[in-house]
Design an enzyme around this catalytic site. Structure first.
Site, PDB file in Angstrom:
ATOM      1  N   TYR A 296      -8.343   0.526  -3.050  1.00  0.00           N
ATOM      2  CA  TYR A 296      -7.279   1.052  -3.907  1.00  0.00           C
ATOM      3  C   TYR A 296      -6.504  -0.137  -4.449  1.00  0.00           C
ATOM      4  CZ  TYR A 296      -4.778  -0.137   0.291  1.00  0.00           C
ATOM      5  OH  TYR A 296      -4.301  -0.838   1.365  1.00  0.00           O
TER       6      TYR A 296
ATOM      7  N   LYS B 108       0.740  -7.216  12.672  1.00  0.00           N
ATOM      8  CA  LYS B 108      -0.380  -6.394  12.206  1.00  0.00           C
ATOM      9  C   LYS B 108      -1.631  -6.888  12.917  1.00  0.00           C
ATOM     10  CE  LYS B 108      -2.837  -4.843   8.067  1.00  0.00           C
ATOM     11  NZ  LYS B 108      -2.949  -4.893   6.596  1.00  0.00           N
TER      12      LYS B 108
ATOM     13  N   THR C 244       0.815  -1.218   0.000  1.00  0.00           N
ATOM     14  CA  THR C 244       0.000   0.000   0.000  1.00  0.00           C
ATOM     15  C   THR C 244       0.843   1.260   0.000  1.00  0.00           C
ATOM     16  OG1 THR C 244      -1.814  -1.128   1.081  1.00  0.00           O
ATOM     17  CG2 THR C 244      -1.751   1.246   1.349  1.00  0.00           C
TER      18      THR C 244
ATOM     19  N   THR D  43       1.688  -4.229   4.198  1.00  0.00           N
ATOM     20  CA  THR D  43       1.584  -4.437   5.646  1.00  0.00           C
ATOM     21  C   THR D  43       1.107  -5.838   6.026  1.00  0.00           C
ATOM     22  OG1 THR D  43      -0.650  -3.510   5.682  1.00  0.00           O
ATOM     23  CG2 THR D  43       1.193  -2.001   6.133  1.00  0.00           C
ATOM     24  N   ASP D  44       0.442  -6.543   5.093  1.00  0.00           N
ATOM     25  CA  ASP D  44      -0.168  -7.830   5.474  1.00  0.00           C
ATOM     26  C   ASP D  44       0.856  -8.828   6.016  1.00  0.00           C
ATOM     27  OD1 ASP D  44      -2.514  -6.727   4.658  1.00  0.00           O
ATOM     28  OD2 ASP D  44      -2.933  -8.178   3.062  1.00  0.00           O
TER      29      ASP D  44
HETATM   30  N1  ASP Z   1      -2.657  -5.981   0.999  1.00  0.00           N
HETATM   31  C1  ASP Z   1      -1.679  -4.933   1.142  1.00  0.00           C
HETATM   32  C2  ASP Z   1      -0.301  -5.569   1.196  1.00  0.00           C
HETATM   33  O1  ASP Z   1       0.015  -6.181   2.175  1.00  0.00           O
HETATM   34  C3  ASP Z   1      -1.980  -4.147   2.351  1.00  0.00           C
HETATM   35  C4  ASP Z   1      -0.987  -3.084   2.741  1.00  0.00           C
HETATM   36  O2  ASP Z   1       0.079  -2.936   2.207  1.00  0.00           O
HETATM   37  O3  ASP Z   1      -1.314  -2.310   3.679  1.00  0.00           O
HETATM   38  O4  ASP Z   1       0.438  -5.453   0.251  1.00  0.00           O
END
Ligand code: ASP
Length: 374
Positions: A72, A211, A58, A138-139
């Protein structure tokens, strides 16, 4: 990009109104505080060199409008654009960027982990590199950060960072998170502290952070607390990690060729052995059982897990409960069954440590020791 420029001009306008536009960095710096690194006023050539390795997520995402904070597309903006959008970085460090992947982190594979860790390991050996930043979705950010902390031998800071909102959203968090990550990676006082995660102004150790919220900027938490905070270009430390990592680790990415298959089975009411049997048939070398409570195992699952073990599959008891830790020989007789307790490691992080242990040919007792030590 139009809305990004629009917001940049809003920031510039706000600074101008406050009489701060164009003020030299040194004029904004506060008095020196012992133990705090302030890089803002250093001449360009003397600034630390930080390499930003971009992997997507993200923090490189873009939405259709400023109102899209949760809807997004991740992994869109290339690293050179990310860095070019943050002129503030040049006050902190000499920053160079490399695009390692451009993916959403839920799609990370073991091969991605190996490729990234090898590149980090190469870079930290270069005398002209002072610190590393990894931008990441973040995942699975916490998994990658833990893996790097287990496998890269260095005392140079490695900061892993993401964002919960894309750069196109109102109150996007990526810009400040990234500036903070570069600051931490450039800091002498972050040396020897292993891999750090810089989200929402906090500095967390990769081992402990997870997370825990899927839609807010304060998403990354550790039940043992952050190590410190990074605020306006200063690190404020309150704790240090005590578990083995980086330089003290017995794992080394430079000698790891491949990772064995380790899978996770999840516990729930009415669970049946189908998943265990399928994963063993699929080639799993170890199973992480994400049990209820203190790593509890349903009565009807004990024998299927022991059958898997009889076929050479190591069994690790973790918990689906996020906080607390699994006690050895509580809920199940681990000594009798020769099972391993994952301590406070979440199932997905227990998978990483178990893969690394098996890659070294570790026994169950060695793996148990590793869960206490890392
Ligand atoms: N689904 C995304 C990822 O982990 C979520 C994020 O980056 O916050 O790439």
């Amino acid at each position: 990009m139009t809305s990004f420029r629009f917001r940049s001009s809003l920031v510039a306008a706000a600074l101008a109104l406050a009489g701060l536009a164009g003020a030299p960095a040194a004029a904004l710096a506060q008095d020196a505080v012992p133990g705090v690194v302030t890089t803002a006023a250093a001449p360009a050539a003397a600034r630390p060199h930080v390499v930003v390795l971009a992997t997507g997520g993200t923090i490189a995402g873009a939405g259709a409008s400023a109102m899209n904070s949760a809807t997004y597309t991740a992994a869109k903006v290339p690293v050179d654009k990310l860095l070019a959008g943050l002129p503030e970085l040049s006050q902190v460090a000499r920053v160079s960027g490399e695009q390692v992947f451009q993916i959403a982190s839920e799609s990370f594979t073991n091969d991605n982990l190996l490729t990234l860790a090898r590149r980090v390991s190469q870079l930290v050996k270069q005398p002209d590199v002072d610190g590393i930043v990894v931008t990441h979705g973040t995942d699975t950010l916490a998994e990658t950060a833990y893996f790097l902390g287990l496998t890269v031998h260095t005392d140079k800071p490695i900061a892993v960072v993401g964002s919960m909102r894309p750069g196109t959203a109102l109150s996007a968090d990526g810009a400040l998170n990234l500036v903070n990550a570069v600051h931490v990676a450039a800091s002498k006082d972050a040396r020897g502290k292993g891999v750090l995660v810089t989200m929402n102004d906090e500095i967390q150790t990769a081992r402990d952070v997870n997370k825990d919220v899927n839609i807010q900027t304060g998403a990354f938490k550790s039940q043992w607390g952050p190590l410190g905070m990074v605020v306006e270009g200063r690190n404020y430390w309150f704790r240090a990690p005590i578990k083995r990592h980086t330089q003290q680790s017995e794992f080394n990415i430079d000698t790891i060729e491949r990772l064995p298959q380790v899978d996770i089975v999840y516990a729930y009411g009415n669970v049946q052995p189908t998943a265990v049997q399928a994963l063993v048939a699929g080639g799993a070398k170890a199973l992480i059982h994400a049990g209820t409570g203190n790593g509890s195992v349903a009565d009807r699952m004990v024998q299927p897990l022991r059958d898997a073990q009889a076929q050479g599959v190591m069994i690790v008891r973790s918990s689906r409960v996020p906080y607390g830790f699994v006690l050895r020989n509580a809920e199940q007789p681990d000594d009798k069954y020769d099972w391993v307790a994952a301590h406070d490691m979440r199932p997905e992080k227990a998978r990483l440590l178990t893969m690394l242990a098996l890659a070294r040919g570790a026994s169950t007792s060695e793996l148990q020791r590793m869960f206490w030590e890392y």
